[in-house]
Design a protein around this motif. Structure first.
Motif: not given
Length: 256
Positions: A125-132
């Motif tokens: 459920h995280r946005r992909i732009d928040s991923l490392s």
């Protein structure tokens, strides 16, 4: 399965031929700029060679639609991000929707298994732009594995990977290489991948294709091809294959 003959795209790639059979893992190695990514692009059908042809399951890749290509092969490029922001679960659903798969228990089971193996369940459920970088790489790998899952896509036969371990820590790399081997062995998928870790190639590749300055220097079984002389020539630095209790290891040659 996959057969490429005399592919050229000067000056990036000189005449190159390659074959990958069902269940086989082929590693492309060589220094930066040697032609690995270019060869993968040509094999994928997304870029056309100046000359030469690629056949997949006996069919010419040239002229096939993107939908047809997506049915038969997956392709993980380097550093690719979607043009718009979405959650991880939406990204994975987008991959599956591109295959025109309907929702159901088989689809849910396949997604759950890949998500578990790559340890991305807490990121759905995280946005992909928040991923490392490493997290995003694992999400992209999950999408690629799902695209060629025989349970979901019986037409799949080939997976192309451009440096799949980029951004991953040592433990994550081991998981990814094991999953690639399992995908080939258990589902009969041919895998062709660019790789920079020579020791992973020794351990996990069935065949290695060594490239330098756009041309093939050698190809064959890794332990036989990756000799001290060849490695030192290709990488312009002294390297050697050393026997250890756990098998051969490639390392920088001693100056003594």
């Amino acid at each position: 399965m996959l057969h490429a003959k005399d592919l050229t795209l000067p000056p990036r790639l000189l005449p190159t031929s390659l074959t990958a059979e069902a269940g086989q893992v082929v590693h492309l190695i060589g220094p930066n700029g040697s032609g690995k990514s270019t060869l993968l692009q040509l094999l994928s059908g997304l870029e056309q060679p100046n000359s030469g042809d690629v056949w997949l399951q006996g069919q010419l890749v040239a002229g096939q639609t993107r939908y047809d290509l997506a049915q038969s092969r997956g392709y993980l490029m380097q550093h690719q991000r979607p043009a718009f922001v979405m959650a991880v679960f939406e990204y994975l659903n987008l991959v599956l929707d591109s295959l025109q798969l309907t929702a159901g228990a088989t689809r849910d089971k396949a997604v759950a298994e890949v998500v578990s193996r790559l340890a991305i369940g807490d990121k759905l459920h995280r946005r992909i732009d928040s991923l490392s970088g490493g997290e995003w790489q694992r999400v992209r790998l999950a999408g690629a594995f799902l695209q060629v899952s025989k349970a979901l896509n019986p037409h799949a036969c080939l997976l192309l990977l451009d440096e799949p371990s980029t951004g991953l820590d040592v433990a994550q790399q081991e998981v990814v290489y094991q999953q690639i081997s399992a995908l080939a062995r258990e589902q009969g998928i041919a895998v062709v991948m660019a790789n920079h870790d020579l020791n992973r190639t020794l351990e996990h590749a069935d065949t290695v294709v060594v490239l330098k300055q756009g041309g093939v220097v050698s190809k064959g079984a890794p332990k036989k091809v990756l000799t001290d002389v060849l490695l030192s020539h290709v990488y312009d630095t002294p390297l050697e294959q050393v026997s250890t209790a756990n098998g051969p290891v490639i390392m920088r040659a001693s100056s003594a």
